[in-house]
Design a protein around this motif. Sequence first.
Motif: not given
Length: 155
Positions: A136-142, A144-147, A149-154
């Motif tokens: 669950l921690k790994k999924k949550s961290a992943q 957060e990283i994707e979120k 990354f998406r905000e940075r691309q915007k």
Amino acid sequence: MTKTESRVLAQNRRARHDYFIEETFEAGIVLQGTEIKSVRKGSVNFKDAFARVEHGEVFLHNMHISPYEQGNRYNHDPLRTRKLLLHKKEINKLLGKSKETGYAIIPLKMYIKHGYAKVLIGIGKGKKNYDKRDTLKKKSAQREIEKAFRERQKM
């Protein structure tokens, strides 16, 4: 939808949470009477379902297929034991792994393929509570990283 496409009817979401799935097999399933109509409608529940090798054959226990509404007296027991159709080599592999401590045969999903009902079963080793928390921690961290990354691309 053509007959060659496969359509997922039900998934066992708890399986990947509770087990490390090491290998998967596609198996046919023997259904009786109105069960296939209920399956095509998606009235399948995998809660507490498991498979077991008995006398050289694989059987699926505790899988609930709801009775078909228009089936009247031709309906079958919703929790009956159903036979899975596998090749002898696959059955021997399942038998060998399931005899080891901590391993179980778990149904992962049910789908229609080429007009036939199929069940994807997996050999899984049970997770401990700390393994579940770690996953669950790994999924949550992943996420957060994707979120991030998406905000940075915007920008």
